[in-house]
Every structure is written in C-alpha cells, then in structure tokens.
Design a protein around this motif. Sequence first.
Motif, PDB file in Angstrom:
ATOM      1  N   THR A  53       0.837  -1.189   0.000  1.00 11.56           N
ATOM      2  CA  THR A  53       0.000   0.000   0.000  1.00 11.56           C
ATOM      3  C   THR A  53       0.874   1.241   0.000  1.00 11.56           C
ATOM      4  O   THR A  53       1.778   1.376   0.823  1.00 11.56           O
ATOM      5  N   TRP A  54       0.595   2.138  -0.926  1.00  6.16           N
ATOM      6  CA  TRP A  54       1.307   3.409  -0.997  1.00  6.16           C
ATOM      7  C   TRP A  54       0.297   4.542  -0.846  1.00  6.16           C
ATOM      8  O   TRP A  54      -0.912   4.329  -0.921  1.00  6.16           O
ATOM      9  N   ALA A  55       0.809   5.732  -0.643  1.00  7.66           N
ATOM     10  CA  ALA A  55      -0.075   6.891  -0.598  1.00  7.66           C
ATOM     11  C   ALA A  55      -0.794   7.028  -1.940  1.00  7.66           C
ATOM     12  O   ALA A  55      -0.249   6.712  -2.996  1.00  7.66           O
ATOM     13  N   SER A  56      -2.024   7.505  -1.909  1.00  6.89           N
ATOM     14  CA  SER A  56      -2.869   7.562  -3.091  1.00  6.89           C
ATOM     15  C   SER A  56      -2.332   8.515  -4.152  1.00  6.89           C
ATOM     16  O   SER A  56      -2.068   9.693  -3.878  1.00  6.89           O
ATOM     17  N   VAL A  57      -2.173   7.981  -5.372  1.00 11.01           N
ATOM     18  CA  VAL A  57      -1.747   8.829  -6.482  1.00 11.01           C
ATOM     19  C   VAL A  57      -2.788   9.908  -6.758  1.00 11.01           C
ATOM     20  O   VAL A  57      -2.455  11.066  -7.018  1.00 11.01           O
ATOM     21  N   LYS A  58      -4.028   9.543  -6.673  1.00 12.77           N
ATOM     22  CA  LYS A  58      -5.118  10.497  -6.951  1.00 12.77           C
ATOM     23  C   LYS A  58      -5.114  11.637  -5.938  1.00 12.77           C
ATOM     24  O   LYS A  58      -5.271  12.808  -6.300  1.00 12.77           O
ATOM     25  N   LYS A  59      -4.886  11.307  -4.672  1.00 17.92           N
ATOM     26  CA  LYS A  59      -4.883  12.328  -3.632  1.00 17.92           C
ATOM     27  C   LYS A  59      -3.774  13.348  -3.861  1.00 17.92           C
ATOM     28  O   LYS A  59      -3.925  14.532  -3.581  1.00 17.92           O
ATOM     29  N   TYR A  60      -2.640  12.877  -4.372  1.00 18.95           N
ATOM     30  CA  TYR A  60      -1.480  13.751  -4.570  1.00 18.95           C
ATOM     31  C   TYR A  60      -1.229  14.033  -6.064  1.00 18.95           C
ATOM     32  O   TYR A  60      -0.099  14.179  -6.494  1.00 18.95           O
ATOM     33  N   ARG A  61      -2.312  14.091  -6.827  1.00 20.84           N
ATOM     34  CA  ARG A  61      -2.181  14.227  -8.280  1.00 20.84           C
ATOM     35  C   ARG A  61      -1.521  15.535  -8.698  1.00 20.84           C
ATOM     36  O   ARG A  61      -1.009  15.642  -9.824  1.00 20.84           O
ATOM     37  N   HIS A  62      -1.518  16.542  -7.814  1.00 22.12           N
ATOM     38  CA  HIS A  62      -0.887  17.821  -8.147  1.00 22.12           C
ATOM     39  C   HIS A  62       0.579  17.869  -7.703  1.00 22.12           C
ATOM     40  O   HIS A  62       1.250  18.881  -7.905  1.00 22.12           O
ATOM     41  N   SER A 110       7.350  -0.975 -11.370  1.00 21.63           N
ATOM     42  CA  SER A 110       6.091  -0.917 -10.633  1.00 21.63           C
ATOM     43  C   SER A 110       5.746   0.521 -10.261  1.00 21.63           C
ATOM     44  O   SER A 110       4.582   0.943 -10.362  1.00 21.63           O
ATOM     45  N   PHE A 111       6.748   1.277  -9.857  1.00 15.53           N
ATOM     46  CA  PHE A 111       6.546   2.688  -9.517  1.00 15.53           C
ATOM     47  C   PHE A 111       6.130   3.488 -10.752  1.00 15.53           C
ATOM     48  O   PHE A 111       5.206   4.308 -10.693  1.00 15.53           O
ATOM     49  N   LYS A 112       6.794   3.241 -11.872  1.00 13.47           N
ATOM     50  CA  LYS A 112       6.473   3.968 -13.101  1.00 13.47           C
ATOM     51  C   LYS A 112       5.045   3.665 -13.566  1.00 13.47           C
ATOM     52  O   LYS A 112       4.357   4.527 -14.117  1.00 13.47           O
ATOM     53  N   LYS A 113       4.610   2.452 -13.336  1.00 13.44           N
ATOM     54  CA  LYS A 113       3.256   2.080 -13.700  1.00 13.44           C
ATOM     55  C   LYS A 113       2.244   2.823 -12.845  1.00 13.44           C
ATOM     56  O   LYS A 113       1.178   3.228 -13.316  1.00 13.44           O
ATOM     57  N   MET A 114       2.599   3.004 -11.577  1.00  9.42           N
ATOM     58  CA  MET A 114       1.718   3.716 -10.652  1.00  9.42           C
ATOM     59  C   MET A 114       1.776   5.220 -10.881  1.00  9.42           C
ATOM     60  O   MET A 114       0.766   5.917 -10.811  1.00  9.42           O
ATOM     61  N   ILE A 356       8.525   5.637  -1.299  1.00 10.90           N
ATOM     62  CA  ILE A 356       7.819   6.425  -2.304  1.00 10.90           C
ATOM     63  C   ILE A 356       7.058   7.552  -1.625  1.00 10.90           C
ATOM     64  O   ILE A 356       6.385   7.338  -0.611  1.00 10.90           O
ATOM     65  N   GLY A 357       7.179   8.745  -2.173  1.00 11.93           N
ATOM     66  CA  GLY A 357       6.462   9.897  -1.641  1.00 11.93           C
ATOM     67  C   GLY A 357       6.130  10.878  -2.748  1.00 11.93           C
ATOM     68  O   GLY A 357       6.408  10.639  -3.927  1.00 11.93           O
ATOM     69  N   SER A 370       2.771  11.642   2.887  1.00 11.90           N
ATOM     70  CA  SER A 370       2.855  10.978   1.575  1.00 11.90           C
ATOM     71  C   SER A 370       4.019  10.010   1.457  1.00 11.90           C
ATOM     72  O   SER A 370       4.018   9.149   0.571  1.00 11.90           O
ATOM     73  N   LEU A 371       5.027  10.119   2.315  1.00  9.94           N
ATOM     74  CA  LEU A 371       6.214   9.278   2.190  1.00  9.94           C
ATOM     75  C   LEU A 371       6.016   7.964   2.945  1.00  9.94           C
ATOM     76  O   LEU A 371       5.817   7.957   4.167  1.00  9.94           O
ATOM     77  N   VAL A 372       6.071   6.855   2.207  1.00 14.37           N
ATOM     78  CA  VAL A 372       5.877   5.524   2.790  1.00 14.37           C
ATOM     79  C   VAL A 372       7.100   4.678   2.446  1.00 14.37           C
ATOM     80  O   VAL A 372       7.549   4.647   1.296  1.00 14.37           O
ATOM     81  N   GLY A 373       7.641   3.991   3.445  1.00 16.50           N
ATOM     82  CA  GLY A 373       8.830   3.175   3.235  1.00 16.50           C
ATOM     83  C   GLY A 373       8.558   1.692   3.398  1.00 16.50           C
ATOM     84  O   GLY A 373       7.788   1.280   4.260  1.00 16.50           O
ATOM     85  N   HIS A 374       9.188   0.891   2.558  1.00 14.12           N
ATOM     86  CA  HIS A 374       9.120  -0.568   2.650  1.00 14.12           C
ATOM     87  C   HIS A 374      10.526  -1.141   2.543  1.00 14.12           C
ATOM     88  O   HIS A 374      11.425  -0.522   1.964  1.00 14.12           O
ATOM     89  N   VAL A 375      10.703  -2.337   3.074  1.00 20.43           N
ATOM     90  CA  VAL A 375      11.898  -3.147   2.835  1.00 20.43           C
ATOM     91  C   VAL A 375      11.414  -4.470   2.277  1.00 20.43           C
ATOM     92  O   VAL A 375      10.571  -5.143   2.882  1.00 20.43           O
ATOM     93  N   PHE A 376      11.917  -4.823   1.101  1.00 19.32           N
ATOM     94  CA  PHE A 376      11.456  -6.030   0.417  1.00 19.32           C
ATOM     95  C   PHE A 376      12.603  -7.036   0.264  1.00 19.32           C
ATOM     96  O   PHE A 376      13.756  -6.642   0.087  1.00 19.32           O
ATOM     97  N   PRO A 377      12.282  -8.336   0.271  1.00 19.47           N
ATOM     98  CA  PRO A 377      13.322  -9.358   0.092  1.00 19.47           C
ATOM     99  C   PRO A 377      13.743  -9.494  -1.366  1.00 19.47           C
ATOM    100  O   PRO A 377      12.976  -9.209  -2.292  1.00 19.47           O
ATOM    101  N   VAL A 378      14.967  -9.954  -1.568  1.00 19.96           N
ATOM    102  CA  VAL A 378      15.465 -10.317  -2.902  1.00 19.96           C
ATOM    103  C   VAL A 378      15.418 -11.837  -2.968  1.00 19.96           C
ATOM    104  O   VAL A 378      16.317 -12.523  -2.491  1.00 19.96           O
ATOM    105  N   MET A 379      14.346 -12.351  -3.530  1.00 24.41           N
ATOM    106  CA  MET A 379      14.102 -13.791  -3.499  1.00 24.41           C
ATOM    107  C   MET A 379      14.871 -14.534  -4.584  1.00 24.41           C
ATOM    108  O   MET A 379      15.181 -13.982  -5.639  1.00 24.41           O
ATOM    109  N   SER A 380      15.163 -15.782  -4.302  1.00 19.74           N
ATOM    110  CA  SER A 380      15.829 -16.644  -5.277  1.00 19.74           C
ATOM    111  C   SER A 380      14.880 -16.963  -6.419  1.00 19.74           C
ATOM    112  O   SER A 380      13.654 -16.791  -6.313  1.00 19.74           O
TER     113      SER A 380
END
Length: 625
Positions: A53-62, A110-114, A356-357, A370-380
């Motif tokens: 879950t990230w902050a809403s693109v629509k909410k921060y469209r400006h 994924s970010f560019k798509k969002m 992402i913010g 608006s700034l949300v942080g995640h740490v994700f695994p690098v899976m095999s």
Amino acid sequence: MNFHTRDFLKASATLLAFSALAGFISPSQRVKAANNVRVVTKIYSSAKPEQSTWASVKKYRHDIPVQFLGINDLHGGLERTGNATFGNTKYENAGGAVRLASYLDSAQASFKKMAKNGKTFRVESGDMVGASPSNSALLQDESTMHVLKAMEFKLGTLGNHEFDEGLGEFHRIVVGGKPTKKYNSAEMNYPHQKSGLEIVISNVVDRKTGKAPFNFKPYVIQTVKGKNGQKVKVGFIGILTNTMPTLTTYQNYHPYKYLDEATAIAKYDRILRKKGVKAIVVLAHTGVASTVDSNTNQATTTGPSVDILQKLYKLDPKNSVDLYLAAHSHQYANAKVGHTVLLQSIYSGEAYEDAIGYLNPKTHDFAKNSLVGHVFPVMSSQQDPTIKDNSKVAAIVKDADERTSLIVNQKIGEAATAQSLTGRDKNNQYDENETGDLVTDSQLAAGKEAGQKQGLTVDFAMTNGGGVRAGLAVKPDKSITWGAAQDVQPFGNILDIVSMTGQQIYDVLNQQYKNYGAGHHTYLLVSGLKYDFTSNDDKTQPYKVTKIYTNDGKGLDLNKSYNVVINEFLKGGGDFFNQFKEAKQVGTAGVDTDVFVKYIEDQTKAGKPITAPKLDRKNFVGKAQ
C-alpha cells in the motif's frame, strides 16, 4: 575492516515470534520518552511493491511522485546469499547481485506504472566493498563497482569497510584509476572504469586540512521535475559512524576526524533549508537494533540511528530530514522517528529499500503523510520464478568468476566429510560457530610455530567474530579451495602476539557482554582456553565470565602473563575491545588469510582432514550469586 555488530540472526529469531500476522502491524511499538520524539516500528508482510500500500496517487495528483531505492552493506556479495527473515516469513537463499538488479528494476517499473512521470533515485548507504568474496576481493572490488554502475547507482556514502585498504584505494576504484601497486594478474588486467558513483559525506574531514577527503561533498542537491515545468529540489546528506577508531586499523582511520553525526546532519539540514531545499534524505552508515518481544508481540527499533535522530530533533526540532537510510548492523528496520522514515535492508543484497512519496511544488517538501517506506526481500529464482535474472549484471559476475577462477578453485585441502562448516549466520546461542573456532585454532597453531622461532611460548588465540565472514564451504568431493578459505578470512590482517595477564584476559572476555544488544554487540572467538559465564544483575553487562581455564582444565592465574595471538584490528581496540590496547606486543604470527590457508594445507598433508570443532569453548552455568 571487520563488521562489528551482531548479525541479524537474533533479531530474526525474535521476529519469528509473530504468528499468523498479515499486513501491516500498526503500530507494533510506540515509544515516547521525556524530551524524545515518538518511535513507531513497522512490519509489512508484503514481499513485492505491487502487493503493498502506498499513498494515493489520486490524492497527490498535483504533486511530483518520487522513489528512493536503497541498499546497504553489499560487501562485494556478487553471488553470496543468505536467509532474510521478515516477521514470520523466511526467504532462503536471498540476495546476490543478479537477483538484486532484477528486483530493483521490477520495483522501479512498478513505480512507473503507478506514477508515470515519477523520478527514481538509486542510493547506497556504505560498505559496498570490503570483507568480500573472492570474485570481488581478488579484483580489488572493482567487479562490484562495475555491478553498481550497471545497476545505475548514482549516490552513496562511506561505510567503515571503504577504509579497509585506505580511503585512497577506495577512491581509486570509484574514479576508475589504475592500480597504484601490483596485485594479482587478474586485477592488473581487469578494466578500470569510472563507477559514476558520487560519494556524499558530511562528518569525515582530513585531520590536517579540516576538509572532506578527495573533494567529497557533504551534501548534494538533485532537482526533480514534474508536469507543467514544476521543479522541487531534494537534498542528500551522507554520514558515517563516528566509532571508526574501533572499526579499522590505526593507519586507515587516523588520517581523518569523525564528527558527531547528529550535529553534522543538523548543520547541513539548516544549510539546505536556507537554499530552499526542504525534502532531505540522509544516507547513513549507522546501525539499528530491531527486536520483537515474543511475550508482548511488540516490536522495537533502537540503536545508534535512533539515538542520532533523537539528538537531531533536540538540536533542531524543525529539521526537514524526511528519510534516513541506515546501514552497518545488518538488520531489518522499518520505523518512523518523529516525521522521519527510517529503513535498513539487512545485508549483502538480501533485501532492498523502496520509499515512495510526493513532492509538493508549493512547499518544496514532501506532501504531508505521503512518504511511505518498505523493505522487500530479494528472493531466489526458486522462490520467485516470475522475476528473471538481470543479464547485464550476470555477465559482469560471470566475467569476474572466470578471471579469478584459477586462483579461487585451487584445492588447498580436504575435509573429513562433505559437510560445510557453520559460520556466523548460524552461531549457537553463545556466539560460537564451527568456522570461527577453526580460524582461532589456525591462528594458535601459527602463533606457536612463530613463537618457537622468536623464543616465545604462545598460549591462546582470540579473534573478533565479525572478522570471520563466512562458513567454510566444502565441496561434494570433500575438497576445500583457496576461494573458500579466503571468503572466511578476507582481510589480510597481521597477527600480533601480545602479552596479557590472566586478569586482562578476564577483562577482555567480559567486554563482550558490556552494552550487550545496544546496536553494536560484538564477541570473541577463542582457542586454547575455555570459559564459564553466567547471568549478571547489571543492565549494562547482563552476563559475566566466572572462570577461564585451559583445555586441560587448569584455571588461569590472574597475575601470570600469557602470550595471546590477536589480529592488528583488535590490537588497536577494534570492536570496542579496549583492553587489547593495553597488551604489550611481543611478536608476530603472519597474516590471517595466509595462516588459515596454510593450516588447512598442513592439516591435510598430515593426514588430518578438516573436521568441525565441537562448540564447547563458552559454557553458560546459570545465574550468578
């Protein structure tokens, strides 16, 4: 030099205490001490950006979307993998540069798509090099710099391991200069190219000039462009832990001064704000300590990074540090200290940070919340076949393997079985592992041999746990290669023989348990002696050594002098073992890497194939009276 905090194993074990938790634990822990800002620890169960879950693109469209992809403590781990634990989920064989590159690309896509017009920064928080496996170490870590360039990392800061061979050597490989001395043929023939990496460091200055070394900048400003010509500037400040005198040798750390981290951040935060820069990121080679209380199901994030941020808020409650990307302690961290998002992505490419913010063109800062942080695994590829290996990075790694293969694959000995020996990632509960005990055995053997030539009787050997970088790999045919031994002992530290009284030995072993768990837990591995320890009613030292004895059971005489083999790092008080600085040097015993290789060769030639030592040198005997 050596890594000096307890690996994330203990923290991972406590994280596993969470059972059947799904989604974000919000908040799993809140701390609000007097005069301190609140600390909120977060754990997400999602394994990929598209599941999060990230902050809403629509909410921060400006506003202008921006992404920060970060890594820390790669340590030349082109192919090294390990177990990454997130909450109650374990990702086996996580990491490796090829998979890391693929996941970074996937996260950016994924970010560019969002957010189609978003900007991505790829940044690193130090220890990209040093304590490296052979396919990086034999090439002076230039293969790792090639990989970082291929992964498009543009900004980074210094870690303590960037000083392993002197900061000048690290600067050489950053700018792609030719070697200043003769190394092996593989390195001398390797392409020396500019990395494109800009180093940002605010609290390291030349001891003589008071200026940053090698024209490094304390901060940099990057401009992010949005729609309709909108622009917002983002500032990046770099810091390094000021405990450097405990982390490398005198000749490597002494040319520089290491200023207070929070004071440096506050200084440049103010400068950036005066320049109109209010969106600020700190790249910090400072550690965290993340734990979970299995009884209360509450998570905590503590350690030096939290302390630095707490001090920053006291120095400047109105600071504009929005994101703090930590390193050094090899642990998972996802927390918020005040308004600052704090992240750390374990070790050796096993995970990555994805924050992402949205930048507000009117305030020139991150839009509120608006700034949300995640740490994700690098899976095999076995755990996640949907992510394909990055071919460009794979080619660099393959080339490095081929260039170093003649050296790396040279057989030096045999093991009694085809079973690899455990390393620090599989320490027992007393901070002991099979490879570590074998290393100290090799150093004691070298000390005794050298002592005979120097007219000395050598009694014991000790080394720091962080100096044993990996378990000893044994091939299916029971053979042990030069590369496997080098992966265990990559530093090339000189071994000193020092004279210590029995009392000094007691004192230094007790230093293991002082400030235990305070973000820089360190430990010693020993040979020629064993000891009993017990719990202690002292928060600053929860355990106490009660008896030390030789292998034949004879107790140490507190007033007698003994000769002990230690490495030059410990002799300088490294890993907070200040007691070693008081020891008198009486001889030398070679270089640790060479000594370990020779020991394996000698044992095999003598008809004694390598066996895993019994882990019985540290004995817990119960609560002290």
